[in-house]
Design a protein around this motif. Structure first.
Motif, mmCIF file in Angstrom:
data_model
loop_
_atom_site.group_PDB
_atom_site.id
_atom_site.type_symbol
_atom_site.label_atom_id
_atom_site.label_comp_id
_atom_site.label_asym_id
_atom_site.label_seq_id
_atom_site.Cartn_x
_atom_site.Cartn_y
_atom_site.Cartn_z
ATOM 1 N N ASN A 263 19.994 9.483 8.177
ATOM 2 C CA ASN A 263 18.736 8.842 8.554
ATOM 3 C C ASN A 263 17.986 9.642 9.616
ATOM 4 O O ASN A 263 18.602 10.396 10.379
ATOM 5 N N PRO A 264 16.659 9.474 9.682
ATOM 6 C CA PRO A 264 15.889 10.156 10.733
ATOM 7 C C PRO A 264 16.208 9.586 12.101
ATOM 8 O O PRO A 264 16.996 8.640 12.235
ATOM 9 N N ALA A 265 15.590 10.178 13.126
ATOM 10 C CA ALA A 265 15.916 9.823 14.510
ATOM 11 C C ALA A 265 15.830 8.323 14.770
ATOM 12 O O ALA A 265 16.682 7.742 15.454
ATOM 13 N N GLY A 266 14.814 7.668 14.206
ATOM 14 C CA GLY A 266 14.632 6.234 14.443
ATOM 15 C C GLY A 266 15.602 5.344 13.702
ATOM 16 O O GLY A 266 15.630 4.133 13.932
ATOM 17 N N GLY A 267 16.349 5.900 12.764
ATOM 18 C CA GLY A 267 17.410 5.145 12.113
ATOM 19 C C GLY A 267 17.111 4.615 10.734
ATOM 20 O O GLY A 267 18.018 4.085 10.074
ATOM 21 N N SER A 268 15.868 4.715 10.246
ATOM 22 C CA SER A 268 15.554 4.181 8.921
ATOM 23 C C SER A 268 14.331 4.875 8.339
ATOM 24 O O SER A 268 13.598 5.581 9.052
ATOM 25 N N PHE A 269 14.111 4.658 7.045
ATOM 26 C CA PHE A 269 12.945 5.182 6.333
ATOM 27 C C PHE A 269 12.002 4.036 5.982
ATOM 28 O O PHE A 269 12.438 2.913 5.732
ATOM 29 N N ASP A 270 10.712 4.331 5.916
ATOM 30 C CA ASP A 270 9.712 3.373 5.454
ATOM 31 C C ASP A 270 9.309 3.687 4.018
ATOM 32 O O ASP A 270 9.415 4.838 3.561
ATOM 33 N N ILE A 271 8.824 2.664 3.310
ATOM 34 C CA ILE A 271 8.195 2.832 2.003
ATOM 35 C C ILE A 271 6.757 2.329 2.140
ATOM 36 O O ILE A 271 6.529 1.229 2.641
ATOM 37 N N ILE A 272 5.810 3.156 1.693
ATOM 38 C CA ILE A 272 4.392 2.878 1.927
ATOM 39 C C ILE A 272 3.624 2.987 0.607
ATOM 40 O O ILE A 272 3.947 3.808 -0.242
ATOM 41 N N ASN A 273 2.579 2.165 0.440
ATOM 42 C CA ASN A 273 1.636 2.396 -0.657
ATOM 43 C C ASN A 273 0.220 2.415 -0.123
ATOM 44 O O ASN A 273 -0.064 1.860 0.947
ATOM 45 N N ARG A 274 -0.665 3.073 -0.851
ATOM 46 C CA ARG A 274 -2.082 3.114 -0.486
ATOM 47 C C ARG A 274 -2.925 3.202 -1.744
ATOM 48 O O ARG A 274 -2.471 3.678 -2.777
ATOM 49 N N GLN A 275 -4.158 2.740 -1.653
ATOM 50 C CA GLN A 275 -5.093 2.752 -2.767
ATOM 51 C C GLN A 275 -6.290 3.631 -2.439
ATOM 52 O O GLN A 275 -6.836 3.555 -1.339
ATOM 53 N N ASN A 276 -6.679 4.461 -3.392
ATOM 54 C CA ASN A 276 -7.856 5.313 -3.227
ATOM 55 C C ASN A 276 -8.756 5.061 -4.432
ATOM 56 O O ASN A 276 -8.315 5.177 -5.579
ATOM 57 N N PHE A 277 -10.023 4.719 -4.171
ATOM 58 C CA PHE A 277 -10.925 4.314 -5.242
ATOM 59 C C PHE A 277 -11.756 5.467 -5.798
ATOM 60 O O PHE A 277 -12.667 5.245 -6.598
ATOM 61 N N GLY A 278 -11.430 6.687 -5.404
ATOM 62 C CA GLY A 278 -12.073 7.851 -5.986
ATOM 63 C C GLY A 278 -13.379 8.211 -5.301
ATOM 64 O O GLY A 278 -13.900 7.464 -4.463
ATOM 65 N N THR A 279 -13.924 9.357 -5.669
ATOM 66 C CA THR A 279 -15.158 9.856 -5.087
ATOM 67 C C THR A 279 -16.294 8.872 -5.318
ATOM 68 O O THR A 279 -16.609 8.524 -6.454
ATOM 69 N N GLY A 280 -16.876 8.380 -4.231
ATOM 70 C CA GLY A 280 -17.955 7.411 -4.340
ATOM 71 C C GLY A 280 -17.490 5.983 -4.505
ATOM 72 O O GLY A 280 -18.310 5.070 -4.600
ATOM 73 N N GLY A 281 -16.181 5.776 -4.563
ATOM 74 C CA GLY A 281 -15.645 4.432 -4.728
ATOM 75 C C GLY A 281 -15.690 3.647 -3.431
ATOM 76 O O GLY A 281 -15.901 4.195 -2.347
ATOM 77 N N SER A 282 -15.454 2.355 -3.545
ATOM 78 C CA SER A 282 -15.498 1.481 -2.376
ATOM 79 C C SER A 282 -14.312 0.516 -2.412
ATOM 80 O O SER A 282 -14.014 -0.062 -3.462
ATOM 81 N N PRO A 283 -13.600 0.351 -1.302
ATOM 82 C CA PRO A 283 -13.893 0.962 0.006
ATOM 83 C C PRO A 283 -13.478 2.426 0.052
ATOM 84 O O PRO A 283 -12.602 2.843 -0.696
ATOM 85 N N SER A 284 -14.116 3.196 0.920
ATOM 86 C CA SER A 284 -13.829 4.621 1.017
ATOM 87 C C SER A 284 -12.642 4.909 1.923
ATOM 88 O O SER A 284 -12.027 5.972 1.828
#
Length: 335
Positions: A140-161
């Motif tokens: 494990n890393p120094a802090g002792g655990s790993f995170d799992i993350i997701n994110r959304q991207n709506f593309g060029t000109g999409g909203s929200p930016s």
């Protein structure tokens, strides 16, 4: 003998009965779990790390890019890491479904947000409940655990930016292989606007050194059988044909090494421009970026030109005494 008579049994906070008892014959009905027929469907590509067109060893680096296994982006965020392809022993039983390879992510100098991630084409493809599962071992890393993350991207000109990280969960690893399973529901895209360039995506960080963990300690994580599927259950990983997996990867990246220039174009026996069609085995996500380099027997390296990878030119010098001129090129249409 005591006797309890009930019509159904359900949990305190449940909306429906776990068991239904019929008055006529005393038979019991157990609801069937909502598990759709999706045993072979993985939203992610190259989840068993079969395809490594660029290299099977990224070398020690601090670069943020896809450097080794196809479709898997290596985020350093200031850390120093090396990613390599590792082979399972034949007949091993620690990790099911008979994977041939696993990915080793070895960090020599840690830093927060160092991660392994994949972008899924089309932000609208990952909606409703989905389940992520994978097998992992390591330290494990120094802090002792790993995170799992997701994110959304709506593309060029999409909203929200703006792109917002959303936490899914966290986990730890040991020296033994163990399965990790996380069910989550991404934010609804109702009312949002997609961009016009068809480049929206859903991004999943299967693991990262947490944002709040700035420790520099070394760690290594091995990961296998990474699967993201629709619904609230993790089904077994079922391999698809390696040729199918390669074709899925080639939609985003294709590498052609040492093609005889005659398959590309022809010229005279002096420095010349040659026009030709760059070979693409599958239709790519978008017109790719072209990178060309010389193989053997070129007097000077070829240069890319033309439009979208369909046509380009190169210059070199044929010399029959040295054998055929060879050409290398890469086409990239990554998100």
């Amino acid at each position: 003998m005591s006797e309890i008579k009930v019509n159904s049994i359900k949990g305190v906070s449940a909306s429906s009965a776990a068991l239904t008892i019929h008055n006529t014959d005393g038979s019991v009905t157990i609801p069937t779990p909502d598990i759709p027929d999706k045993s072979n469907y993985n939203i992610l590509i190259n989840g068993q790390f079969d395809i490594w067109q660029r290299a099977t060893d990224s070398g020690s680096n601090t670069t943020d890019a896809i450097l080794a296994a196809d479709r898997w982006f290596l985020a350093s965020s200031g850390a120093t890491k090396q990613v390599t392809r590792q082979a399972f022993d034949t007949g091993q039983t620690d990790v099911p479904s008979n994977p041939q390879y696993y990915l080793r992510f070895a960090v020599t100098t840690g830093n927060n947000n160092c991660a392994l991630r994949q972008r899924i084409e089309g932000v609208d493809r990952v909606q409703g409940a989905v389940t992520l599962s994978f097998w992992a071992k390591g330290t494990n890393p120094a802090g002792g655990s790993f995170d799992i993350i997701n994110r959304q991207n709506f593309g060029t000109g999409g909203s929200p930016s703006n792109v917002v990280d959303t936490g899914i969960g966290n986990f730890t690893v040991t020296s033994s292989w163990a399965k990790k399973t996380f069910t989550f529901t991404p934010a609804s895209i109702s009312g949002k606007t997609l961009g016009t360039n068809n480049n929206s995506y859903f991004e999943l960080e299967v693991f990262r050194q947490p944002a709040g963990d700035t420790g520099t300690a070394a760690y290594t994580i091995d990961i296998a059988n990474v699967k993201l599927e629709y619904g609230s259950y993790a089904t077994d990983y079922q391999r698809i044909n390696v040729g199918q997996e390669l074709a899925l990867c080639q939609r985003y990246y294709y590498k052609q090494a040492s093609i005889f220039y005659g398959f590309f174009g022809y010229g005279t026996n002096s420095n010349i421009n040659m026009m030709g069609n760059l070979i693409r085995p599958v239709e790519m996500r978008a017109n790719p970026t072209v990178t060309m380099s010389a193989g053997s027997h070129w007097s000077s390296g070829p240069t890319a030109g033309g439009s979208g990878g369909y046509y380009s030119y190169a210059y070199g010098q044929t010399n029959s005494s040295n054998g055929p001129n060879l050409l290398n090129y890469e086409l990239s249409a990554e998100l």
